[in-house]
Every structure is written in C-alpha cells, then in structure tokens.
Design a protein around this motif. Structure first.
Motif, PDB file in Angstrom:
ATOM      1  N   ASP A 136       8.533 -24.868   3.470  1.00  0.00           N
ATOM      2  CA  ASP A 136       7.497 -25.399   2.598  1.00  0.00           C
ATOM      3  C   ASP A 136       6.270 -24.533   2.819  1.00  0.00           C
ATOM      4  O   ASP A 136       5.653 -24.584   3.885  1.00  0.00           O
ATOM      5  N   ALA A 137       5.940 -23.709   1.831  1.00  0.00           N
ATOM      6  CA  ALA A 137       4.895 -22.694   1.993  1.00  0.00           C
ATOM      7  C   ALA A 137       3.645 -23.031   1.196  1.00  0.00           C
ATOM      8  O   ALA A 137       3.726 -23.631   0.119  1.00  0.00           O
ATOM      9  N   VAL A 138       2.505 -22.616   1.735  1.00  0.00           N
ATOM     10  CA  VAL A 138       1.206 -22.833   1.095  1.00  0.00           C
ATOM     11  C   VAL A 138       0.432 -21.526   1.121  1.00  0.00           C
ATOM     12  O   VAL A 138       0.329 -20.877   2.165  1.00  0.00           O
ATOM     13  N   LEU A 139      -0.104 -21.149  -0.022  1.00  0.00           N
ATOM     14  CA  LEU A 139      -0.977 -19.979  -0.106  1.00  0.00           C
ATOM     15  C   LEU A 139      -2.328 -20.326   0.490  1.00  0.00           C
ATOM     16  O   LEU A 139      -2.960 -21.292   0.087  1.00  0.00           O
ATOM     17  N   ASN A 140      -2.772 -19.532   1.467  1.00  0.00           N
ATOM     18  CA  ASN A 140      -4.101 -19.723   2.049  1.00  0.00           C
ATOM     19  C   ASN A 140      -5.147 -18.921   1.289  1.00  0.00           C
ATOM     20  O   ASN A 140      -6.213 -19.435   0.957  1.00  0.00           O
ATOM     21  N   GLN A 141      -4.829 -17.652   1.020  1.00  0.00           N
ATOM     22  CA  GLN A 141      -5.775 -16.779   0.320  1.00  0.00           C
ATOM     23  C   GLN A 141      -5.105 -15.469  -0.049  1.00  0.00           C
ATOM     24  O   GLN A 141      -4.270 -14.964   0.699  1.00  0.00           O
ATOM     25  N   VAL A 142      -5.488 -14.941  -1.208  1.00  0.00           N
ATOM     26  CA  VAL A 142      -5.054 -13.606  -1.635  1.00  0.00           C
ATOM     27  C   VAL A 142      -6.293 -12.878  -2.140  1.00  0.00           C
ATOM     28  O   VAL A 142      -7.100 -13.447  -2.868  1.00  0.00           O
ATOM     29  N   GLY A 143      -6.462 -11.622  -1.727  1.00  0.00           N
ATOM     30  CA  GLY A 143      -7.606 -10.851  -2.191  1.00  0.00           C
ATOM     31  C   GLY A 143      -7.764  -9.595  -1.366  1.00  0.00           C
ATOM     32  O   GLY A 143      -6.929  -9.284  -0.516  1.00  0.00           O
ATOM     33  N   ASP A 144      -8.849  -8.879  -1.615  1.00  0.00           N
ATOM     34  CA  ASP A 144      -9.117  -7.663  -0.859  1.00  0.00           C
ATOM     35  C   ASP A 144      -9.664  -8.025   0.522  1.00  0.00           C
ATOM     36  O   ASP A 144     -10.607  -8.815   0.647  1.00  0.00           O
ATOM     37  N   HIS A 145      -9.057  -7.445   1.546  1.00  0.00           N
ATOM     38  CA  HIS A 145      -9.491  -7.658   2.922  1.00  0.00           C
ATOM     39  C   HIS A 145     -10.888  -7.060   3.079  1.00  0.00           C
ATOM     40  O   HIS A 145     -11.108  -5.896   2.725  1.00  0.00           O
ATOM     41  N   PRO A 146     -11.874  -7.805   3.610  1.00  0.00           N
ATOM     42  CA  PRO A 146     -13.253  -7.305   3.670  1.00  0.00           C
ATOM     43  C   PRO A 146     -13.457  -6.115   4.603  1.00  0.00           C
ATOM     44  O   PRO A 146     -14.426  -5.370   4.437  1.00  0.00           O
ATOM     45  N   MET A 147     -12.563  -5.893   5.562  1.00  0.00           N
ATOM     46  CA  MET A 147     -12.713  -4.760   6.479  1.00  0.00           C
ATOM     47  C   MET A 147     -11.750  -3.633   6.161  1.00  0.00           C
ATOM     48  O   MET A 147     -12.070  -2.469   6.364  1.00  0.00           O
ATOM     49  N   MET A 148     -10.560  -3.981   5.665  1.00  0.00           N
ATOM     50  CA  MET A 148      -9.540  -2.972   5.397  1.00  0.00           C
ATOM     51  C   MET A 148      -9.627  -2.413   3.978  1.00  0.00           C
ATOM     52  O   MET A 148      -9.025  -1.392   3.674  1.00  0.00           O
ATOM     53  N   ASN A 149     -10.340  -3.111   3.090  1.00  0.00           N
ATOM     54  CA  ASN A 149     -10.506  -2.678   1.702  1.00  0.00           C
ATOM     55  C   ASN A 149      -9.172  -2.419   1.005  1.00  0.00           C
ATOM     56  O   ASN A 149      -8.993  -1.408   0.340  1.00  0.00           O
TER      57      ASN A 149
END
Length: 191
Positions: A136-149
């Motif tokens: 049973d999976a839940v998405l926490n967050q998807v986006g550009d990593h603020p340090m790794m860009n």
C-alpha cells in the motif's frame, strides 16, 4: 522487503507530469529504509531495518500500469541493534544466510487507487522463497530536488508478511508470525 520499496517508488512517480515514455529513476540509497517489526512473546515490539540498498524504477507516466520496479540487497545488511540477535537471525534457526544471499523484489503490477496512492504487486524473494506481495503505497512528494537540481520522488509504503511463508517461522506463535513492514524511499531521475 526491498522490492516493496521499489514498488512504492513507482507509485510516487505516478503523480508527476506526463512524459512520452518510461524514464529511469534510481533509489537514493542514503535516504531509503525498510523497517520491520514483530511482537516478541507479548512483551514488546522488536524492530529491525534494512538500509543502503539499491534499485531502479522504469516509470511510464502516461501509463503507470506499464511501469516496473526492481530492488535487491544482501540479507546480511539487516540491522537489528543487537549483535546476538543478528547472529541468531543468520543462523540455521532462521536464514542460515550465506554471504551472498539476496533479498529481491520485482514488480508485476501497479494499480493506481487515488491521486497519491496505489497498490503495487510484486514478487518478493526472501530466504530462497518467492511469494507475491502487495504494497500500500503513498506519494510523499515529486519535484526538483532543491540541492541536486534534478527530478526526485519520495514515498512511503506498508505491507504485512508472514514469516512462515518464507520458512522463517521459528518460535511462532510466541514470537509473532506476522511482520509489519514500513518503507520510506527517495529516488532520483537517472542521467
């Protein structure tokens, strides 16, 4: 257990913007953990962990059901917090683990159940036994990593395993047959 983590990652990426074809994501080994717990004789809950494992996701955002996840790690990377417990787990009472014995997970299906949730089914091989499991999976967050860009995904997942399904049922039912599994992982878009 690690395969569970990979399946959860695939679910997390489902909510990201659509792409024309599957893209490869790799697990961030420094921020991916699998916790397991079980009841010990009714007196306590005992915890263990796997961390530092590797895996990859091929994610098709236009058709998430066509995505896939694979993860593997040596059973001897288990962390128990007590050397005697680790030694007992690696003995013939439980794993009888060779140095190269692996835990593997390969996804077989992904069913999106909501905007940030999914059920990820896959084959878990543990103690040389392969069984189908559902995360049973839940998405926490998807986006550009603020340090790794670069694109990044984070998610959580849970499942329950029976030790006896994997020939690890020693001392059940006094030590619970059910093992609760909690997964928290991060994955980065591969270059």
């Amino acid at each position: 257990m690690t395969r569970f983590a990979a399946l959860a990652i695939a679910t997390a990426i489902v909510a990201a913007p659509a792409f024309a074809e599957a893209e490869k994501y790799t697990l961030d080994s420094s921020h991916s953990q699998i916790l397991f717990s079980y009841n010990h004789l009714g007196y306590s809950t005992t915890w263990g962990m796997f961390s530092g494992f590797a895996g990859e996701i091929m994610f098709d955002q236009a058709d998430p059901a066509a995505s896939s996840v694979t993860v593997s790690f040596p059973v001897k990377t288990m962390l128990t917090g007590w050397e005697e417990r680790f030694t007992h787990f690696m003995s013939a009472d439980f794993f009888g683990a060779a140095d190269d014995e692996m835990v593997t997970f390969t996804s077989t299906a992904i069913e999106v159940t909501g905007d940030t949730t999914a059920k990820i089914t896959g084959d878990l091989t543990l103690n040389e036994v392969t069984k189908s499991v559902v995360l049973d999976a839940v998405l926490n967050q998807v986006g550009d990593h603020p340090m790794m860009n670069k694109p990044w995904a984070g998610f959580s997942a849970t499942t329950t395993l029976l030790r006896s399904d994997y020939n690890l049922g020693q001392f059940a039912p006094f030590v619970s047959d059910e093992v609760q599994v909690q997964i928290s992982v991060e994955a980065m878009k591969a270059e």
